[in-house]
Design an enzyme around this catalytic site. Sequence first.
Site, PDB file in Angstrom:
ATOM      1  N   HIS A   1     -46.751  -7.112   6.714  1.00 53.70           N
ATOM      2  CA  HIS A   1     -46.083  -6.567   7.818  1.00 53.70           C
ATOM      3  C   HIS A   1     -47.022  -6.779   8.921  1.00 53.70           C
ATOM      4  CE1 HIS A   1     -44.293  -2.580  10.128  1.00 53.70           C
ATOM      5  NE2 HIS A   1     -43.795  -4.029  10.410  1.00 53.70           N
TER       6      HIS A   1
ATOM      7  N   CYS B   1     -46.613   0.472  16.433  1.00 52.75           N
ATOM      8  CA  CYS B   1     -48.142   0.582  16.685  1.00 52.75           C
ATOM      9  C   CYS B   1     -48.718  -0.616  17.294  1.00 52.75           C
ATOM     10  CB  CYS B   1     -48.864   0.880  15.424  1.00 52.75           C
ATOM     11  SG  CYS B   1     -48.400   2.751  14.916  1.00 52.75           S
TER      12      CYS B   1
ATOM     13  N   SER C   1     -45.117   0.456  12.092  1.00 55.00           N
ATOM     14  CA  SER C   1     -44.007   0.331  13.064  1.00 55.00           C
ATOM     15  C   SER C   1     -44.441   1.080  14.087  1.00 55.00           C
ATOM     16  CB  SER C   1     -42.752   1.001  12.380  1.00 55.00           C
ATOM     17  OG  SER C   1     -42.675   0.175  11.163  1.00 55.00           O
TER      18      SER C   1
ATOM     19  N   ASP D   1     -44.009  -9.714  13.658  1.00 51.91           N
ATOM     20  CA  ASP D   1     -43.837  -8.488  12.791  1.00 51.91           C
ATOM     21  C   ASP D   1     -44.074  -9.071  11.286  1.00 51.91           C
ATOM     22  OD1 ASP D   1     -42.583  -5.667  12.829  1.00 51.91           O
ATOM     23  OD2 ASP D   1     -40.985  -6.738  11.539  1.00 51.91           O
TER      24      ASP D   1
ATOM     25  N   LYS E   1     -36.902  -6.661   6.837  1.00 51.11           N
ATOM     26  CA  LYS E   1     -37.879  -5.796   6.115  1.00 51.11           C
ATOM     27  C   LYS E   1     -37.128  -5.962   4.562  1.00 51.11           C
ATOM     28  CE  LYS E   1     -40.362  -4.685   9.175  1.00 51.11           C
ATOM     29  NZ  LYS E   1     -40.371  -3.996  10.167  1.00 51.11           N
TER      30      LYS E   1
ATOM     31  N   ARG F   1     -34.522  -1.269  21.359  1.00 52.90           N
ATOM     32  CA  ARG F   1     -34.948  -2.263  20.655  1.00 52.90           C
ATOM     33  C   ARG F   1     -34.440  -3.337  21.586  1.00 52.90           C
ATOM     34  NH1 ARG F   1     -39.171  -2.482  16.345  1.00 52.90           N
ATOM     35  NH2 ARG F   1     -39.248  -0.374  16.017  1.00 52.90           N
TER      36      ARG F   1
ATOM     37  N   ARG G   1     -34.847   2.982  10.739  1.00 54.37           N
ATOM     38  CA  ARG G   1     -34.964   2.792   9.330  1.00 54.37           C
ATOM     39  C   ARG G   1     -34.843   4.378   8.879  1.00 54.37           C
ATOM     40  NH1 ARG G   1     -39.188   1.919   7.896  1.00 54.37           N
ATOM     41  NH2 ARG G   1     -40.346   1.669   9.591  1.00 54.37           N
TER      42      ARG G   1
ATOM     43  N   TYR H   1     -28.326  -0.184  11.948  1.00 56.12           N
ATOM     44  CA  TYR H   1     -29.514  -0.340  12.704  1.00 56.12           C
ATOM     45  C   TYR H   1     -30.410  -1.684  11.797  1.00 56.12           C
ATOM     46  CZ  TYR H   1     -34.431   0.232  13.899  1.00 56.12           C
ATOM     47  OH  TYR H   1     -35.593  -0.159  14.347  1.00 56.12           O
TER      48      TYR H   1
HETATM   49  P1  GTP Z   1     -42.360  -2.691  15.261  1.00 57.33           P
HETATM   50  O1  GTP Z   1     -41.445  -3.623  15.924  1.00 57.33           O
HETATM   51  O2  GTP Z   1     -41.823  -1.304  14.823  1.00 57.33           O
HETATM   52  O3  GTP Z   1     -42.934  -3.170  13.902  1.00 57.33           O
HETATM   53  O4  GTP Z   1     -43.504  -2.386  16.208  1.00 57.33           O
HETATM   54  P2  GTP Z   1     -44.760  -3.217  16.816  1.00 57.33           P
HETATM   55  O5  GTP Z   1     -46.019  -2.973  15.965  1.00 57.33           O
HETATM   56  O6  GTP Z   1     -44.440  -4.393  17.055  1.00 57.33           O
HETATM   57  O7  GTP Z   1     -45.169  -2.268  17.944  1.00 57.33           O
HETATM   58  P3  GTP Z   1     -45.270  -2.582  19.846  1.00 57.33           P
HETATM   59  O8  GTP Z   1     -45.957  -3.567  20.017  1.00 57.33           O
HETATM   60  O9  GTP Z   1     -43.828  -2.844  20.044  1.00 57.33           O
HETATM   61  O10 GTP Z   1     -45.658  -1.178  20.212  1.00 57.33           O
HETATM   62  C1  GTP Z   1     -44.969  -0.119  20.144  1.00 57.33           C
HETATM   63  C2  GTP Z   1     -45.432   0.666  21.255  1.00 57.33           C
HETATM   64  O11 GTP Z   1     -46.857   1.069  21.409  1.00 57.33           O
HETATM   65  C3  GTP Z   1     -45.097   0.561  22.511  1.00 57.33           C
HETATM   66  O12 GTP Z   1     -44.652   1.714  23.320  1.00 57.33           O
HETATM   67  C4  GTP Z   1     -46.379  -0.156  23.169  1.00 57.33           C
HETATM   68  O13 GTP Z   1     -46.231  -0.004  24.617  1.00 57.33           O
HETATM   69  C5  GTP Z   1     -47.290   0.645  22.646  1.00 57.33           C
HETATM   70  N1  GTP Z   1     -48.664  -0.041  22.557  1.00 57.33           N
HETATM   71  C6  GTP Z   1     -48.860  -1.422  22.080  1.00 57.33           C
HETATM   72  N2  GTP Z   1     -49.917  -1.800  22.239  1.00 57.33           N
HETATM   73  C7  GTP Z   1     -50.642  -0.595  22.800  1.00 57.33           C
HETATM   74  C8  GTP Z   1     -52.288  -0.498  23.062  1.00 57.33           C
HETATM   75  O14 GTP Z   1     -53.090  -1.383  23.074  1.00 57.33           O
HETATM   76  N3  GTP Z   1     -52.404   0.648  23.779  1.00 57.33           N
HETATM   77  C9  GTP Z   1     -51.359   1.767  24.039  1.00 57.33           C
HETATM   78  N4  GTP Z   1     -51.871   2.911  24.442  1.00 57.33           N
HETATM   79  N5  GTP Z   1     -50.179   1.490  23.545  1.00 57.33           N
HETATM   80  C10 GTP Z   1     -49.884   0.341  22.781  1.00 57.33           C
HETATM   81  C1  SPV Z   2     -40.419  -1.701  11.926  1.00 61.13           C
HETATM   82  O1  SPV Z   2     -39.807  -0.702  11.959  1.00 61.13           O
HETATM   83  O2  SPV Z   2     -41.302  -2.042  11.677  1.00 61.13           O
HETATM   84  C2  SPV Z   2     -39.484  -2.870  13.096  1.00 61.13           C
HETATM   85  C3  SPV Z   2     -38.233  -2.526  13.210  1.00 61.13           C
HETATM   86  O3  SPV Z   2     -39.970  -3.791  12.863  1.00 61.13           O
HETATM   87  S1  SPV Z   2     -37.063  -2.524  11.761  1.00 61.13           S
HETATM   88  O4  SPV Z   2     -36.374  -4.000  11.901  1.00 61.13           O
HETATM   89  O5  SPV Z   2     -36.172  -1.591  11.861  1.00 61.13           O
HETATM   90  O6  SPV Z   2     -37.990  -2.499  10.627  1.00 61.13           O
HETATM   91 MN    MN Z   3     -42.072  -4.053  12.082  1.00 63.22          MN
END
Ligand code: GTP
Ligand code: SPV
Ligand code: MN
Length: 593
Positions: A243, A267, A265, A294, A223, A383, A82, A214
């Site tokens: 979110h 996290c 994002s 999400d 979003k 992704r 983004r 993207y």
């Molecule tokens: P968006 O799709 O961008 O909104 O992201 P999201 O909030 O869904 O994050 P996602 O669950 O994809 O995790 C992002 C990164 O954080 C990945 O590389 C995960 O492996 C890492 N991660 C997720 N949960 C944990 C956790 O409990 N501990 C640690 N150390 N890393 C984590």
């Molecule tokens: C984020 O960035 O929080 C995502 C991926 O979930 S996007 O669709 O690019 O916003």
């Molecule tokens: Mn997101």
Amino acid sequence: MNAVPRPQASPAHGSRLAALNDWVAEVAALTRPDAIHWCDGSDAEYASLLEGMVAEGTLLPLNQQTHPGCYLHRSDPDDVARVEHLTFVCTRERDDAGPNNHWMPPADAHAKMDALFDGCMRGRTLYVVPYCMGPIDSPLARCGVEITDSPYVVANMRLMTRMGVDALSRIEREGADGKVFVRGLHSTGELDPERRFIMHFPEDLAIKSFGSGYGGNALLGKKCHALRLASWQARQEGWLAEHMLILGLETPAGDTHYIAAAFPSACGKTNLAMLIPPASYRAKGWKVTTVGDDICWMHPGEDGRLWAINPEAGYFGVAPGTSAKTNPNALAMIQRDTIYTNVAVTDDNQPWWEGLDDRVPAFDWQGRPFDPANGPAAHPNARFTVRARQCPSWSPRAEDPQGVPISAIVFGGRRSTLVPLVFEARDWTHGVQVGASMGSETTAAATGAVGVMRRDPMAMKPFCGYHFGDYFAHWLSFDKPGAKLPKIFHVNWFRKGEDGKFLWPGFGENIRVLEWMVARVDGSVVSGEDSDIGLLPTRTQLDLDDIALATEDLDRLLGIEHDAWAVERDAAVADLNAYGVRLPVGLGSSDPA
Ligand code: GTP
Ligand code: SPV
Ligand code: MN
């Protein structure tokens, strides 16, 4: 060239809804496509889109023995995340967009965008993509139409939303009653970062996005619609567009609690939403089901509770870090019928990314022979796009038109220092303050520096379509007589030790923290210590028996550094005060009590 699938003869015959036909004709007159295709959302259409992209080389089949129906898209190397500095909220009054958004007067924004769109679809097909955010029969769902010249966007929208004839019927039915659908216009343009803008017009429920293919910039249902425009609508109509993931937590007693969690994002939302408890917890009867990963739309119900739907029908998840250890549910669901973007590949053409396993990839995300000197093999924001139902933990309640009742709301950020594993807000108002004060270290999900602490209230900094002061006031307004609001918690899975390693094992072990939350919700655990930041669990309230944690690490994870917190609170208050007179009384004060 992207002249697939075969176009229909005339835009005028696309829909029974004149307003839709007129808009398509108007856009076609501006953008000059060679052909117009009205998407029906069928399997045949999806297959033909993929086939067309494979033929033109924008989609690469992955190993079909190991990954049937899986494909790889390599984006332009300058178009991988983004672009918040190019994203605008164009309200008539500047102040309505707030200091949390970039703003441009609507007339200027339209003029700028229309100049970019002028003739941009010559030689291309214009796709009309009707979609529904939320279960198709849900009164809480909202519809939109995206016009795009990108077959990659169409295919992703097919996986991520309820797209096609059913959505079109609903749009036509609602249109006949005078209801407006969200209009999103998108073109990938020349992918020139200098000619890239994502513009929102909340007052007209319209989006114009140019120059990026993207996810968050181009899949306009996500979003742009389901957060920026929906948050605006939600404020007017008395609900919340957030979110947040939504998970169902089944307890040994046989209850299911639904928990919504807002993390910025990259996290941890997808990971928490698909959590598999460790064996000892499974044996006791704990189980997590996934409603969403999400976005969460929450409406106050007649019973005073908040009822949530996931407006999406698929996951656009972060690939790096996904493994059989961290997120086995996600790994299982992406073995078939998945579009991968910017991952690496092995020598036998399987998708690969950092953290997956210890194989060495053959080609990096840009298609170059892998060389560690070039950086990670997969882009850190690589992704996968996949239908939600493919997830082994998918909850059928994701299709419930009424949604699910929320027992707890969780805020959390990526904080390597200071912020403890978990604490509970004293009440709703304090919870709003906790959410509004959230900070997190930046990630690769948006362009810019990574690892910089930034204030990200409710994980909505990039996504709130209006003034944050008004947004916090809107949150506070839910606390009224008769409301049975969820408890609010704050978590941090990302605390690091001096060696730079995460102190908390995370992932499946996060169930231990969820267990404490539902015990607090049930009232089966009396509150722990009332500290200066909120209520903390005592050591005995968290089940940490069978995880190996040194006492000093545990102290750090669960304790409070009073002096450092005082500094943090002053910083948060200073940041909140930037929202000026629209900030609700009390939120900017340094005394949270
Ligand atoms: P968006 O799709 O961008 O909104 O992201 P999201 O909030 O869904 O994050 P996602 O669950 O994809 O995790 C992002 C990164 O954080 C990945 O590389 C995960 O492996 C890492 N991660 C997720 N949960 C944990 C956790 O409990 N501990 C640690 N150390 N890393 C984590
Ligand atoms: C984020 O960035 O929080 C995502 C991926 O979930 S996007 O669709 O690019 O916003
Ligand atoms: Mn997101």
